[in-house]
Each structure stands twice: as structure tokens, then as C-alpha cells.
Design an enzyme around this catalytic site. Structure first.
Site, PDB file in Angstrom:
ATOM      1  N   SER A  98      55.670  63.759  43.638  1.00 15.11           N
ATOM      2  CA  SER A  98      55.552  65.220  43.693  1.00 15.11           C
ATOM      3  C   SER A  98      56.234  65.709  44.961  1.00 15.11           C
ATOM      4  O   SER A  98      55.808  65.381  46.077  1.00 15.11           O
ATOM      5  CB  SER A  98      54.087  65.640  43.725  1.00 15.11           C
ATOM      6  OG  SER A  98      54.013  66.976  44.179  1.00 15.11           O
ATOM      7  N   HIS A 132      58.590  65.238  40.112  1.00 12.31           N
ATOM      8  CA  HIS A 132      57.490  66.145  39.736  1.00 12.31           C
ATOM      9  C   HIS A 132      57.596  67.404  40.598  1.00 12.31           C
ATOM     10  O   HIS A 132      57.586  67.331  41.835  1.00 12.31           O
ATOM     11  CB  HIS A 132      56.146  65.448  39.920  1.00 12.31           C
ATOM     12  CG  HIS A 132      54.981  66.275  39.446  1.00 12.31           C
ATOM     13  ND1 HIS A 132      54.641  66.379  38.125  1.00 12.31           N
ATOM     14  CD2 HIS A 132      54.090  67.036  40.123  1.00 12.31           C
ATOM     15  CE1 HIS A 132      53.581  67.177  37.996  1.00 12.31           C
ATOM     16  NE2 HIS A 132      53.232  67.598  39.204  1.00 12.31           N
ATOM     17  N   ASP A 183      56.128  71.055  41.423  1.00  8.69           N
ATOM     18  CA  ASP A 183      54.918  71.873  41.342  1.00  8.69           C
ATOM     19  C   ASP A 183      55.208  73.344  41.619  1.00  8.69           C
ATOM     20  O   ASP A 183      55.617  73.711  42.717  1.00  8.69           O
ATOM     21  CB  ASP A 183      53.891  71.374  42.372  1.00  8.69           C
ATOM     22  CG  ASP A 183      53.254  70.068  41.928  1.00  8.69           C
ATOM     23  OD1 ASP A 183      52.735  70.010  40.803  1.00  8.69           O
ATOM     24  OD2 ASP A 183      53.299  69.095  42.719  1.00  8.69           O
ATOM     25  N   MET A 200      53.622  76.982  41.967  1.00  9.63           N
ATOM     26  CA  MET A 200      52.341  77.676  42.212  1.00  9.63           C
ATOM     27  C   MET A 200      52.604  79.137  42.544  1.00  9.63           C
ATOM     28  O   MET A 200      53.569  79.452  43.242  1.00  9.63           O
ATOM     29  CB  MET A 200      51.608  77.017  43.375  1.00  9.63           C
ATOM     30  CG  MET A 200      51.374  75.528  43.176  1.00  9.63           C
ATOM     31  SD  MET A 200      50.363  74.857  44.479  1.00  9.63           S
ATOM     32  CE  MET A 200      50.444  73.100  44.110  1.00  9.63           C
ATOM     33  N   HIS A 258      55.750  71.372  36.583  1.00 10.26           N
ATOM     34  CA  HIS A 258      54.314  71.597  36.374  1.00 10.26           C
ATOM     35  C   HIS A 258      54.030  73.044  36.760  1.00 10.26           C
ATOM     36  O   HIS A 258      53.992  73.380  37.945  1.00 10.26           O
ATOM     37  CB  HIS A 258      53.535  70.591  37.242  1.00 10.26           C
ATOM     38  CG  HIS A 258      52.057  70.802  37.256  1.00 10.26           C
ATOM     39  ND1 HIS A 258      51.227  70.175  38.160  1.00 10.26           N
ATOM     40  CD2 HIS A 258      51.249  71.556  36.472  1.00 10.26           C
ATOM     41  CE1 HIS A 258      49.983  70.547  37.932  1.00 10.26           C
ATOM     42  NE2 HIS A 258      49.967  71.387  36.918  1.00 10.26           N
ATOM     43  N   MET A 267      51.850  76.005  37.488  1.00 15.56           N
ATOM     44  CA  MET A 267      50.513  76.500  37.836  1.00 15.56           C
ATOM     45  C   MET A 267      50.680  77.990  38.074  1.00 15.56           C
ATOM     46  O   MET A 267      50.592  78.480  39.209  1.00 15.56           O
ATOM     47  CB  MET A 267      49.987  75.760  39.068  1.00 15.56           C
ATOM     48  CG  MET A 267      49.596  74.314  38.755  1.00 15.56           C
ATOM     49  SD  MET A 267      49.497  73.283  40.231  1.00 15.56           S
ATOM     50  CE  MET A 267      51.206  72.795  40.378  1.00 15.56           C
ATOM     51  N   MET A 309      44.794  66.487  35.243  1.00 12.08           N
ATOM     52  CA  MET A 309      44.630  66.722  36.681  1.00 12.08           C
ATOM     53  C   MET A 309      43.443  65.898  37.177  1.00 12.08           C
ATOM     54  O   MET A 309      42.343  65.998  36.623  1.00 12.08           O
ATOM     55  CB  MET A 309      44.354  68.199  36.977  1.00 12.08           C
ATOM     56  CG  MET A 309      45.497  69.155  36.707  1.00 12.08           C
ATOM     57  SD  MET A 309      47.059  68.718  37.496  1.00 12.08           S
ATOM     58  CE  MET A 309      46.615  68.792  39.240  1.00 12.08           C
ATOM     59  N   ASP A 349      47.760  63.430  37.723  1.00 12.75           N
ATOM     60  CA  ASP A 349      48.265  64.158  38.890  1.00 12.75           C
ATOM     61  C   ASP A 349      47.122  64.444  39.858  1.00 12.75           C
ATOM     62  O   ASP A 349      46.209  65.211  39.529  1.00 12.75           O
ATOM     63  CB  ASP A 349      48.900  65.469  38.391  1.00 12.75           C
ATOM     64  CG  ASP A 349      49.588  66.271  39.485  1.00 12.75           C
ATOM     65  OD1 ASP A 349      49.620  65.814  40.641  1.00 12.75           O
ATOM     66  OD2 ASP A 349      50.089  67.366  39.159  1.00 12.75           O
TER      67      ASP A 349
END
Ligand code: DX5
Ligand code: ZN
Length: 229
Positions: free
Chosen positions: A8, A33, A35, A37, A67, A69, A138, A176
Site C-alpha cells: 500500500s 495498492h 488507497d 480517501m 481501493h 474509500m 478489511m 488489507d
């Protein structure tokens, strides 16, 4: 077993992101990966499609596992498709129409995945699993790197592994949060095949060469080779 390691980049040095991604891949990682957010669905703010596109322009050819979020999800998905994402995964709570969102991702030529928080039940898999390329479990509450692994997620992993195997679905099962050399073998034995690791990888540089993450990636693979499935 085709195990894949997905560092990540949340824990990478953002001031040198291209080099960090190049080096972690040169050190033996399989997937990036990524992320995303939004300070709304999760209480943190990170990177978006421009950064994904910049990594592709920089020359990254490995799969990029986006991913999301973010809430809502549908508005931003076409931007990530254009930016070169390989997988796009989202949390079912963040979409009003889960089937529509999966369709949006797949029609754009990307692989689609659903992400389950530690306390989110798996019921939506009943009508989505045949269409999914990835289920992401998660093992921390989303929002931050460096948190402690929540062990009850191993039971969930065993359940989803059985659903995937029973249906003979072509679907990866990813975990994750809080994964590292101390628990990756146990996580694999619960049926996971794709392992996100952020702080465990990026806190373990050995030197300044292109392969400066190879000792930690090798350590993770050595643990995986001991897993009994
Ligand atoms: C958390 C993110 C993770 C995070 C994992 O919301 O989805 O990908 O980077 O970090 P570690 O491996 O440090 O728990
Ligand atoms: Zn993540």
C-alpha cells in the site's frame, strides 16, 4: 497457490512516489495498492486519479489496485478508468446501487471488487460474487495505515474462501490492514491469496538501491511458503 503481495503506497514517501513504486516492484511486489480517501467516508484525505495517471505516465505497468474509500463512488469511477486503474474496489455502504457501480467499473474495462469493513456482514455477496474479480476484507477500520490486525476477520476469510471455491468463481480474495511477517502465514491459511501491506513494507528499507525492499518482500514470501492450504 498464486499468492500476490500488494504494498500500500499510503505508507510510501509521497515526495518520491514514482521511485518508491518502481523500487517496491523491482524488489518483487506484484500489485500496487492505491488507497483513495475523501475525508467523508473515512476521516483522512489522500490521492486521486491524477496521481494514478501520473504513475502510469511514469512507466508503471504493474496492476494498480485502486481501493476507493469515498462516498459517493460513481462520479469518480470513470476518472480512475481513464487514469489506468486495473482493479477498482469500493465499499458497499458507499454506493446506493451496488450492481450499477460494479457494471460501471466492468464496462470501463477494469476489474471490480467489493470491500468489507471488519463489522460489515457479507450478505451482499449472495447476488454479486459471480460478477466480482476481487473481494477485499478489511482487517482494520479504514482510514489509516499502521493499525493493529483485527483477528475475527480470519473467520470471514474462511467463509468467503468457501463461497469462492464452492461457486468456482474467478475472484481474488484480498486482505488489507495490519498484515506483516508475523501474521501473513496465518492469514494465507484462512484462504487469502492477495496481501496488502503498507507500513510493514515501507518501514523496512534496506539501503538505497532499486531493490531496497527486497528483504521484507522475501521475508513475506518465505512465510507464505510455509502456509498449509
Ligand atoms: C487503510 C488502508 C490500507 C493501509 C494498510 O484504510 O486501506 O491499505 O494502507 O496499512 P497497513 O498495512 O500499515 O495496515
Ligand atoms: Zn487499502
Amino acid at each position: 497457490m498464486d499468492y500476490q503481495i500488494a504494498p500500500s503506497i499510503l505508507s510510501a514517501d509521497f515526495a518520491k512516489l514514482g521511485a518508491e513504486v518502481d523500487d517496491v516492484l523491482a524488489s518483487g511486489a506484484d500489485i500496487v495498492h492505491f488507497d483513495v480517501m475523501d475525508n467523508h467516508y473515512v476521516p483522512n484525505l489522500t490521492i486521486g486519479p491524477l496521481v494514478c495517471e501520473a504513475l502510469r505516465k511514469h512507466g508503471v505497468t504493474a496492476p494498480i489496485d485502486v481501493h476507493l474509500m469515498v462516498k459517493p463512488v460513481d462520479r469518480i469511477i470513470p476518472d480512475f478508468i481513464k487514469a489506468g486503474a486495473t482493479y477498482i474496489t469500493f465499499h458497499p455502504e458507499a454506493s446506493e446501487h451496488i450492481d450499477r457501480t460494479i457494471g460501471l467499473i466492468k464496462e470501463g474495462g477494469c476489474k471490480a471488487g467489493l470491500v468489507f469493513n471488519p463489522a460489515t456482514p457479507l450478505d451482499v455477496l449472495e447476488y454479486t460474487l459471480p460478477k466480482l474479480d476481487m473481494v477485499l476484507l478489511m482487517s482494520v477500520n479504514p482510514g489509516f495505515g499502521g493499525q493493529k490486525f483485527i483477528p475475527h476477520v480470519l473467520d470471514k476469510a474462511r467463509k468467503v474462501r468457501k463461497m469462492i471455491d464452492d461457486g468456482k468463481f474467478e475472484c481474488r480474495l484480498e486482505i488489507d490492514g495490519g498484515v506483516g511477517p508475523a501474521n501473513i502465514k496465518q492469514v494465507a491459511e484462512a484462504g487469502i491469496d492477495t496481501f496488502v501491506a503498507g507500513s510493514a513494507v515501507f518501514s523496512k528499507r534496506n539501503g538505497n538501491d532499486k531493490n531496497r525492499y527486497n528483504s521484507i518482500i522475501s521475508e513475506l514470501r518465505a512465510e507464505l511458503s510455509k502456509a498449509k492450504r
